[in-house]
Each structure stands twice: as C-alpha cells, then as structure tokens.
Scaffold this motif. Sequence first.
Motif, PDB file in Angstrom:
ATOM      1  N   GLU A  47       6.162  -6.072   6.390  1.00 46.74           N
ATOM      2  CA  GLU A  47       7.551  -6.685   6.276  1.00 46.74           C
ATOM      3  C   GLU A  47       8.446  -6.061   5.682  1.00 46.74           C
ATOM      4  O   GLU A  47       9.820  -5.734   5.812  1.00 46.74           O
ATOM      5  CB  GLU A  47       7.704  -8.121   6.308  1.00 46.74           C
ATOM      6  CG  GLU A  47       8.933  -8.808   6.031  1.00 46.74           C
ATOM      7  CD  GLU A  47       9.582  -8.765   7.490  1.00 46.74           C
ATOM      8  OE1 GLU A  47      10.928  -8.926   7.601  1.00 46.74           O
ATOM      9  OE2 GLU A  47       8.939  -8.783   8.557  1.00 46.74           O
ATOM     10  N   PRO A  48       8.205  -5.702   4.364  1.00 47.88           N
ATOM     11  CA  PRO A  48       9.130  -5.141   3.495  1.00 47.88           C
ATOM     12  C   PRO A  48       9.339  -3.709   3.748  1.00 47.88           C
ATOM     13  O   PRO A  48      10.516  -3.576   3.627  1.00 47.88           O
ATOM     14  CB  PRO A  48       8.295  -4.983   2.047  1.00 47.88           C
ATOM     15  CG  PRO A  48       7.459  -6.077   2.059  1.00 47.88           C
ATOM     16  CD  PRO A  48       6.849  -6.402   3.695  1.00 47.88           C
ATOM     17  N   ALA A  49       8.472  -2.951   4.371  1.00 51.87           N
ATOM     18  CA  ALA A  49       8.812  -1.553   4.880  1.00 51.87           C
ATOM     19  C   ALA A  49       9.915  -1.689   5.860  1.00 51.87           C
ATOM     20  O   ALA A  49      10.697  -1.063   6.003  1.00 51.87           O
ATOM     21  CB  ALA A  49       7.578  -0.847   5.027  1.00 51.87           C
ATOM     22  N   VAL A  50       9.377  -2.662   6.878  1.00 48.89           N
ATOM     23  CA  VAL A  50      10.359  -2.668   7.943  1.00 48.89           C
ATOM     24  C   VAL A  50      11.870  -3.101   7.778  1.00 48.89           C
ATOM     25  O   VAL A  50      12.981  -2.936   8.134  1.00 48.89           O
ATOM     26  CB  VAL A  50       9.685  -3.691   8.953  1.00 48.89           C
ATOM     27  CG1 VAL A  50      10.637  -3.944  10.278  1.00 48.89           C
ATOM     28  CG2 VAL A  50       8.216  -3.128   9.818  1.00 48.89           C
ATOM     29  N   THR A  64       9.576  -0.799  13.109  1.00 46.34           N
ATOM     30  CA  THR A  64       8.006  -1.349  13.345  1.00 46.34           C
ATOM     31  C   THR A  64       7.005  -0.321  13.938  1.00 46.34           C
ATOM     32  O   THR A  64       6.131  -0.166  13.445  1.00 46.34           O
ATOM     33  CB  THR A  64       8.241  -2.653  13.832  1.00 46.34           C
ATOM     34  OG1 THR A  64       8.951  -3.519  13.424  1.00 46.34           O
ATOM     35  CG2 THR A  64       6.769  -3.236  13.999  1.00 46.34           C
ATOM     36  N   PHE A  65       7.748   0.543  14.922  1.00 47.02           N
ATOM     37  CA  PHE A  65       6.840   1.280  15.824  1.00 47.02           C
ATOM     38  C   PHE A  65       6.605   2.497  14.740  1.00 47.02           C
ATOM     39  O   PHE A  65       5.287   3.136  14.739  1.00 47.02           O
ATOM     40  CB  PHE A  65       7.847   1.909  16.874  1.00 47.02           C
ATOM     41  CG  PHE A  65       7.084   3.109  17.692  1.00 47.02           C
ATOM     42  CD1 PHE A  65       5.873   2.713  18.366  1.00 47.02           C
ATOM     43  CD2 PHE A  65       7.665   4.537  17.561  1.00 47.02           C
ATOM     44  CE1 PHE A  65       5.430   3.926  19.181  1.00 47.02           C
ATOM     45  CE2 PHE A  65       6.703   5.437  17.898  1.00 47.02           C
ATOM     46  CZ  PHE A  65       5.754   5.251  18.730  1.00 47.02           C
ATOM     47  N   SER A 163       0.856  -8.411  15.788  1.00 46.53           N
ATOM     48  CA  SER A 163       1.513  -7.909  14.582  1.00 46.53           C
ATOM     49  C   SER A 163       2.844  -7.192  14.760  1.00 46.53           C
ATOM     50  O   SER A 163       3.667  -7.370  14.153  1.00 46.53           O
ATOM     51  CB  SER A 163       0.519  -6.910  14.022  1.00 46.53           C
ATOM     52  OG  SER A 163      -0.644  -7.590  13.586  1.00 46.53           O
ATOM     53  N   PHE A 164       2.945  -6.458  16.017  1.00 49.02           N
ATOM     54  CA  PHE A 164       4.215  -5.768  16.336  1.00 49.02           C
ATOM     55  C   PHE A 164       5.276  -6.474  16.639  1.00 49.02           C
ATOM     56  O   PHE A 164       6.386  -6.501  16.132  1.00 49.02           O
ATOM     57  CB  PHE A 164       3.896  -4.697  17.509  1.00 49.02           C
ATOM     58  CG  PHE A 164       5.129  -4.086  17.822  1.00 49.02           C
ATOM     59  CD1 PHE A 164       5.501  -2.803  17.251  1.00 49.02           C
ATOM     60  CD2 PHE A 164       5.868  -4.407  19.141  1.00 49.02           C
ATOM     61  CE1 PHE A 164       6.599  -2.134  17.600  1.00 49.02           C
ATOM     62  CE2 PHE A 164       7.234  -3.715  19.171  1.00 49.02           C
ATOM     63  CZ  PHE A 164       7.331  -2.608  18.624  1.00 49.02           C
ATOM     64  N   TYR A 165       4.913  -7.584  17.333  1.00 53.83           N
ATOM     65  CA  TYR A 165       6.127  -8.784  17.654  1.00 53.83           C
ATOM     66  C   TYR A 165       6.428  -9.398  16.365  1.00 53.83           C
ATOM     67  O   TYR A 165       7.722  -9.841  16.487  1.00 53.83           O
ATOM     68  CB  TYR A 165       5.428  -9.700  18.893  1.00 53.83           C
ATOM     69  CG  TYR A 165       5.720  -8.871  20.250  1.00 53.83           C
ATOM     70  CD1 TYR A 165       6.671  -8.328  20.722  1.00 53.83           C
ATOM     71  CD2 TYR A 165       4.487  -8.923  21.076  1.00 53.83           C
ATOM     72  CE1 TYR A 165       6.741  -7.739  21.946  1.00 53.83           C
ATOM     73  CE2 TYR A 165       4.408  -8.306  22.437  1.00 53.83           C
ATOM     74  CZ  TYR A 165       5.395  -7.844  22.819  1.00 53.83           C
ATOM     75  OH  TYR A 165       5.788  -7.010  23.923  1.00 53.83           O
ATOM     76  N   PHE A 166       5.218  -9.800  15.759  1.00 51.27           N
ATOM     77  CA  PHE A 166       5.639 -10.722  14.498  1.00 51.27           C
ATOM     78  C   PHE A 166       6.794  -9.996  13.625  1.00 51.27           C
ATOM     79  O   PHE A 166       7.666 -10.614  12.937  1.00 51.27           O
ATOM     80  CB  PHE A 166       4.473 -11.151  13.774  1.00 51.27           C
ATOM     81  CG  PHE A 166       3.744 -12.327  14.338  1.00 51.27           C
ATOM     82  CD1 PHE A 166       4.369 -13.003  15.108  1.00 51.27           C
ATOM     83  CD2 PHE A 166       2.342 -12.238  14.410  1.00 51.27           C
ATOM     84  CE1 PHE A 166       3.848 -14.279  15.807  1.00 51.27           C
ATOM     85  CE2 PHE A 166       1.711 -13.340  14.872  1.00 51.27           C
ATOM     86  CZ  PHE A 166       2.390 -14.121  15.642  1.00 51.27           C
ATOM     87  N   ALA A 167       6.440  -8.617  13.736  1.00 53.93           N
ATOM     88  CA  ALA A 167       7.284  -7.922  12.674  1.00 53.93           C
ATOM     89  C   ALA A 167       8.677  -7.500  13.239  1.00 53.93           C
ATOM     90  O   ALA A 167       9.758  -7.574  12.463  1.00 53.93           O
ATOM     91  CB  ALA A 167       6.355  -6.521  12.136  1.00 53.93           C
ATOM     92  N   ALA A 168       8.478  -7.143  14.440  1.00 54.99           N
ATOM     93  CA  ALA A 168       9.888  -6.617  15.126  1.00 54.99           C
ATOM     94  C   ALA A 168      10.912  -7.715  15.207  1.00 54.99           C
ATOM     95  O   ALA A 168      12.025  -7.602  15.159  1.00 54.99           O
ATOM     96  CB  ALA A 168       9.334  -5.728  16.063  1.00 54.99           C
TER      97      ALA A 168
END
Length: 426
Positions: A47-50, A64-65, A163-168
Amino acid sequence: MPRWLPRAMVLALALIAVFQLGSWAFHQLIGLLINILIAFFLALAIEPAVSRMAAYGMRRGLATFLVFLGLLIVSAGFVTLLGSMLAGQIIKMIEDFPDYLDSVINWVNGHFHTDLRRVDIQEGLLHSDWLRKYVQNSATGVLDVSTQVLGGLFQLLTIGLFSFYFAADGPRLRRALCSVLPPARQVEVLRAWEIAVDKTGGYIYSRGLMALVSGVAHYILLQALGIPYAPVLAVWVGLVSQFIPTIGTYLAGALPMLIAFTVDPWYALWVLIFVVVYQQFENYMLQPKLTAKTVDIHPAVAFGSVIAGTALLGAVGALISIPAVATLQAFLGAYVKRYAVTDDPRVHGHRTTRGSDGPGLLTRARGLWERRSGTTEHTVAGSAGAADSEATDSGPTDSGSTDSAEGTPGLPIPNRETPETAPPEG
C-alpha cells in the motif's frame, strides 16, 4: 404441555442446525479465508508504494500492476537462478557418484579386508526389490505431486488476485466499510487501517533491508572461500533468513553449508561459524536499530507470536504473526492511558528488605559500623584530652596564693579565667 415448549424446541433445533451448517461451511472455506488473509496483508505491505505512485498522478490500478510486475520479475528470476543452481549440483553429484562409490568401497576393503566391487553393488541395486518398489511408488506419486503443484499455482493466483483488488480498490473498500458505521467508529476504523499499513509496510521494508545486508555479508564470505553459485546462495540466505522468522537464518545457512562441504569440509565449518556469529550480530546490533521505528516489539513477544501463529495457521501464521502483533500493540497503545512511574528503588532493579521500606541490611550494618568507629575515636580523643588536663592541673602553682578550695578534696575548683567570679578587693 405449555404453549411455549414446542416453540422453544423448534428454536433450539434451528439454532443447532444453523451452528452445524456454519461449522461445516467454515471448515470448507478455511483455505479460502486463509488466502484472503494473506492477500490482505500483502495488500497492506504494498500500500505505501502504491499510494506514493498514486500521489504523483498515476492511477491506482496501473500503480498496483507495476508493483506486482516488479515482484513477479524478481521472484521469477530468483526461482530460475536457484533452480539452475540445484540442477547443476544434482548433475555434478550424479556424475561424481561412481568415483565417490569407488572411494567408499576401497576404504571398506582396506579396513575390513573384504572384496567388494562396484559392478556387483550396482547389479545388486538394479535387481533389488527395494529399488523396484521405490520406482513403483514414485510413479504413483507423480500424480499426487502434479496435483499439489497445480493446487499451489491456483492458490498463488487466488492470493495475487485478491491482493490486486485490495490494493487497487483500497479507498473504495474503506468507504464501503465506513458507510455502515457511525462517524465515531469510522475514525477508529480508519486509524486502525493506517496503523496496520504503517506496521506491515515497515516490517517488509526493515526485513528487505536486513535481507540485503545479510546477502551482501554472506556473498563476501562465499566469494572469498571460492564456493560456486555465491550470488544465488547469498540471495537465498538473505530472503529465507529474514522472511522465515526465528529459524530462518539456520535454515537458510544449511544450503550454503552443503555446497561448501562438496568443495572442502573445512569450508562448511567456516560457513557454520559465520552464520552463528552473524545471527548474534543481527539480533543485538542490526535488528534493534532497523526495527526501532517500524516494528518495535520485544523479542520475546515476537518469538511467542511466531509460535502462536504457527500453531494456528502453520507457515502462513509464522509469516504474518509479527506484523499482526505489531499492529495490535500500536492500536492498543493509542488508547491505553499511561501514568508516571514512582521513583522506587525496585523500579530501577534494586531490592529492599522484605516487609520494610527502610534501608537494606547491608546499609544498616555499614551505618552501625561507622557510628561505632566514630564513637570509639571520640572516646579515645576525650580520654587523651582529660589526661592532658590532669597533667596541667597537677603542675607547680604560685606559692604566694592561698586558696583553701584547691587543697580541699571533693570541692569544685573555681574558674580562674572568669573575672566575674573573683571576690571584690578590700
């Protein structure tokens, strides 16, 4: 029969049925729930990087991708290098196996006076029932291995997708969660979410930094000893030692020791000594400084959380236990009221006498000794002064003076130095 009894019986049977159904569904979905938990912590880690990439105007989906693509490239490169190293070592061991077998046979023949030959041993192994049964079991186990591999790939795909959906869709998920809560609860949920992101991201950051330091240190050692595949082994030690808690360092050091043993047995001993020494340096010098601001938990609490997580969820629990406990500790620390600690000797590690708040036995004995020593010195000084006074008083006096009090025993001697006490003249 009372009227309420049939209704109560129906209600009790319905509750039992619902409980049994919920228990069955939970046991059936436990694998999916664990995957979702892993995906949630992975999303918190990235999450911090995104969020930082999204702050520069990039869409969260694209950010996220890109993060997942970088992780996939690094993981694929590591697995490829490790697989090539293991394949090369296995091929080398198979090629050197006849020479190794000849050396063992010569040693046995020389010490036990036998007449063994490699050809006879090979024919005995090829025609043995043990080898035939082993081949049959291996052939039947290929299907099981393939099924496990496919199941593992599907599990990784499920974790990556969630994980992709949670982060995006993190902001949308938070809004959906806060929409069913009152405003006061919304603040608490958002604060807990922020603490979880900080602690999980800090844990991954600190572990990655320590993995880099560990990999560089082990690479220098392996390169100095001339052990093959030093870069791959260094990456292996760095990652496994940091992301497998408690026993990761020793588990990661087993592979370099095995490779070093094939070169020289003394090299394996040097690798073992270096692994033990570096583990102490990391525990007492490196880790406290790097994790002081990210995952500041006591080592005993971390060890207990790893054991508890392993008992509950296995290897997954061992991986996520430390950031979970750090998040819980930070969240509770924001609401626990703290007070000033009293200035008591026991707080600083000094013990007092049981049942008394006064000084200890040693302190009182020392004070008594000092008082007795001071009393003795004062008595000796007083005796010396009295002796000097007697010597002065018994000396020669003026012959012309007539004082009956001086010659009379038992009468007090008047003070000669005080003029007020002298009788008036005439």
